[in-house]
Write a protein that holds these residues in place. Structure first.
Motif, mmCIF file in Angstrom:
data_model
loop_
_atom_site.group_PDB
_atom_site.id
_atom_site.type_symbol
_atom_site.label_atom_id
_atom_site.label_comp_id
_atom_site.label_asym_id
_atom_site.label_seq_id
_atom_site.Cartn_x
_atom_site.Cartn_y
_atom_site.Cartn_z
ATOM 1 N N THR A 104 -17.123 -2.514 7.293
ATOM 2 C CA THR A 104 -17.512 -3.921 7.399
ATOM 3 C C THR A 104 -18.176 -4.139 8.747
ATOM 4 O OG1 THR A 104 -16.722 -6.217 7.444
ATOM 5 C CG2 THR A 104 -15.219 -4.528 8.266
ATOM 6 N N ASP A 105 -19.152 -5.024 8.786
ATOM 7 C CA ASP A 105 -19.804 -5.361 10.055
ATOM 8 C C ASP A 105 -19.234 -6.654 10.633
ATOM 9 O OD1 ASP A 105 -20.813 -7.137 8.219
ATOM 10 O OD2 ASP A 105 -22.927 -6.672 8.574
ATOM 11 N N ARG A 106 -18.125 -7.117 10.032
ATOM 12 C CA ARG A 106 -17.453 -8.317 10.531
ATOM 13 C C ARG A 106 -16.008 -7.978 10.871
ATOM 14 N NH1 ARG A 106 -19.127 -12.206 5.594
ATOM 15 N NH2 ARG A 106 -18.686 -10.251 4.494
ATOM 16 N N ARG A 107 -15.317 -8.898 11.504
ATOM 17 C CA ARG A 107 -13.921 -8.652 11.903
ATOM 18 C C ARG A 107 -12.986 -9.003 10.741
ATOM 19 N NH1 ARG A 107 -13.200 -7.818 17.399
ATOM 20 N NH2 ARG A 107 -11.173 -8.848 17.567
ATOM 21 N N GLU A 108 -13.224 -8.320 9.631
ATOM 22 C CA GLU A 108 -12.395 -8.500 8.451
ATOM 23 C C GLU A 108 -11.339 -7.406 8.404
ATOM 24 O OE1 GLU A 108 -15.666 -10.462 5.418
ATOM 25 O OE2 GLU A 108 -15.581 -8.281 5.649
ATOM 26 N N VAL A 109 -10.128 -7.796 8.024
ATOM 27 C CA VAL A 109 -9.025 -6.843 7.883
ATOM 28 C C VAL A 109 -8.297 -7.146 6.577
ATOM 29 C CG1 VAL A 109 -8.722 -6.444 10.354
ATOM 30 C CG2 VAL A 109 -7.490 -8.320 9.258
ATOM 31 N N PHE A 110 -7.426 -6.218 6.168
ATOM 32 C CA PHE A 110 -6.850 -6.281 4.833
ATOM 33 C C PHE A 110 -5.337 -6.089 4.912
ATOM 34 C CE2 PHE A 110 -11.114 -4.733 4.960
ATOM 35 C CZ PHE A 110 -11.778 -5.522 4.027
ATOM 36 N N LEU A 111 -4.610 -7.188 4.816
ATOM 37 C CA LEU A 111 -3.151 -7.137 4.828
ATOM 38 C C LEU A 111 -2.658 -6.788 3.433
ATOM 39 C CD1 LEU A 111 -2.323 -10.339 6.935
ATOM 40 C CD2 LEU A 111 -2.807 -8.005 7.737
ATOM 41 N N THR A 112 -1.771 -5.807 3.335
ATOM 42 C CA THR A 112 -1.212 -5.418 2.041
ATOM 43 C C THR A 112 0.304 -5.393 2.117
ATOM 44 O OG1 THR A 112 -1.195 -3.009 2.438
ATOM 45 C CG2 THR A 112 -3.253 -3.985 1.628
ATOM 46 N N PHE A 113 0.938 -5.720 0.997
ATOM 47 C CA PHE A 113 2.402 -5.792 0.926
ATOM 48 C C PHE A 113 2.864 -5.024 -0.304
ATOM 49 C CE2 PHE A 113 0.902 -9.412 3.289
ATOM 50 C CZ PHE A 113 1.754 -9.442 4.391
ATOM 51 N N ASP A 114 3.802 -4.100 -0.099
ATOM 52 C CA ASP A 114 4.271 -3.207 -1.152
ATOM 53 C C ASP A 114 5.691 -3.550 -1.598
ATOM 54 O OD1 ASP A 114 1.905 -1.910 -0.659
ATOM 55 O OD2 ASP A 114 2.811 0.060 -0.321
ATOM 56 N N ASP A 115 6.030 -3.084 -2.798
ATOM 57 C CA ASP A 115 7.399 -2.979 -3.319
ATOM 58 C C ASP A 115 7.976 -4.277 -3.862
ATOM 59 O OD1 ASP A 115 7.150 -0.389 -2.515
ATOM 60 O OD2 ASP A 115 8.649 -0.469 -0.924
ATOM 61 N N PRO A 170 8.244 6.345 -7.864
ATOM 62 C CA PRO A 170 8.473 7.773 -7.674
ATOM 63 C C PRO A 170 7.336 8.394 -6.858
ATOM 64 C CG PRO A 170 7.396 7.459 -9.744
ATOM 65 C CD PRO A 170 7.540 6.075 -9.133
ATOM 66 N N GLN A 171 7.530 9.592 -6.372
ATOM 67 C CA GLN A 171 6.432 10.335 -5.752
ATOM 68 C C GLN A 171 5.623 10.967 -6.868
ATOM 69 O OE1 GLN A 171 7.351 12.684 -2.303
ATOM 70 N NE2 GLN A 171 5.653 14.095 -2.683
ATOM 71 N N LEU A 172 4.400 10.510 -7.059
ATOM 72 C CA LEU A 172 3.607 10.909 -8.213
ATOM 73 C C LEU A 172 3.302 12.403 -8.226
ATOM 74 C CD1 LEU A 172 1.043 7.960 -8.462
ATOM 75 C CD2 LEU A 172 3.202 8.260 -9.696
ATOM 76 N N ALA A 204 -0.245 4.784 -4.458
ATOM 77 C CA ALA A 204 0.818 5.720 -4.790
ATOM 78 C C ALA A 204 1.990 5.520 -3.839
ATOM 79 C CB ALA A 204 0.315 7.160 -4.671
ATOM 80 N N PRO A 205 3.213 5.527 -4.337
ATOM 81 C CA PRO A 205 4.365 5.512 -3.436
ATOM 82 C C PRO A 205 4.264 6.642 -2.417
ATOM 83 C CG PRO A 205 5.079 5.117 -5.690
ATOM 84 C CD PRO A 205 3.622 5.484 -5.757
#
Length: 291
Positions: A104-115, A170-172, A204-205
């Motif tokens: 990206t050429d902008r100050r974009e970031v990607f917050l992700t939440f698992d489980d 599981p661990q795939l 993947a876990p």
């Protein structure tokens, strides 16, 4: 024809998988904007699925030590083992088809939440994201989603992406292909049943992919996503440490790993409440990942 379309879609992911400090050829991801919903576009209307259990509105009174505020087993929310085998000693190398960092050429970031979804922590995370008008991506566990389908609707209705994190975590790489297909396919089918749309992204876990698992992911119409910044919240190091980790490693295009389920995530919630406004003050714009 459907297979050709999925293959074409997957090829679009070829420009996105860049590990911090490592170039990796992968599949390009188109970024879906965060912020407030577009004017004149009403939120999706869908029937609210019934919740199978009556769950209190918040954690039980009295607090208690970390991990003891509630019993995850009561809601089939089993604590997950360390989420980040890719980040620690003995980690497997990054797979070239997995996106860890998005160009990206902008100050974009990607917050992700698992489980998740989790009956206490997911609503807290959503509340903070809503307050700051930002969007994120939630990688959900199927056995949790089937317990709390209404939370899946909440996530989607507030403009966040709902993605696939397998059925039982599981661990795939330890499973035969049929079991991998079941873990991913069953979760995708559930998400589609609840939201009307199958997920386009999968994680993947433990971040562990191999060629057979990636092939199945592709056949199911999903693109694999890793992370560039591990918040280390799964180690429960304290909210301050989690916040410092995220802020100190932040850079444009980073995918940030955090958790809203799989254990006691009060530290994650507290850290998010502290570091998110600081990210915004520094000019970063958290948005969701979407095809």
């Amino acid at each position: 024809m459907a297979s050709d379309q999925r293959t074409t879609t997957r090829r679009r992911f070829g420009q996105a998988a860049v590990v911090v400090g490592v170039l990796a050829a992968g599949r390009a991801l188109v970024l879906a904007g965060g912020g407030a919903p577009e004017a004149g576009v009403p939120p999706r209307a869908r029937p609210r699925p019934p919740e199978p259990h009556a769950v209190p509105a918040g954690p039980p009174p009295g607090g208690g030590p970390a991990g003891a505020a509630h019993d995850p087993q009561s809601y089939r929310l089993r604590p997950m083992a360390g989420e980040t085998s890719r980040s620690g000693p003995g980690a497997s190398p990054p797979h070239p088809e997995v996106a860890f960092h998005l160009s990206t050429d902008r100050r974009e970031v990607f917050l992700t939440f698992d489980d998740g979804p989790h009956p206490f922590h997911t609503p807290d995370v959503l509340r903070i994201l809503r307050r700051h008008h930002v969007r994120a991506t939630f990688f959900v566990i199927g056995e949790n989603a089937i317990e709390f389908p209404g939370l899946l609707c909440d996530i989607a209705d507030e403009g966040h992406a709902v993605a696939n994190h397998t059925w039982t975590h599981p661990q795939l790489t330890t499973l035969p292909p049929g079991a991998v297909r079941s873990e991913l396919g069953r979760t995708s089918s559930l998400i589609e049943d609840i939201l009307g749309t199958a997920p386009d992204l999968a994680r993947a876990p433990y971040g562990e992919w191999d060629d057979p698992a990636l092939s199945i992911c592709n056949e199911l119409g999903m693109s694999p996503v890793g992370w560039a910044i591990d918040s280390q919240d799964w180690t429960v190091p304290g909210a301050g440490t989690i916040a410092h980790t995220v802020l100190s490693e932040m850079h444009p295009g980073a995918i940030v790993l955090s958790h809203d389920g799989g254990g006691d995530r009060r530290q994650t919630v507290e850290a998010l409440d502290w570091y998110l406004p600081r990210l915004l003050d520094e000019g970063y714009r958290p948005i969701r990942i979407a095809p």
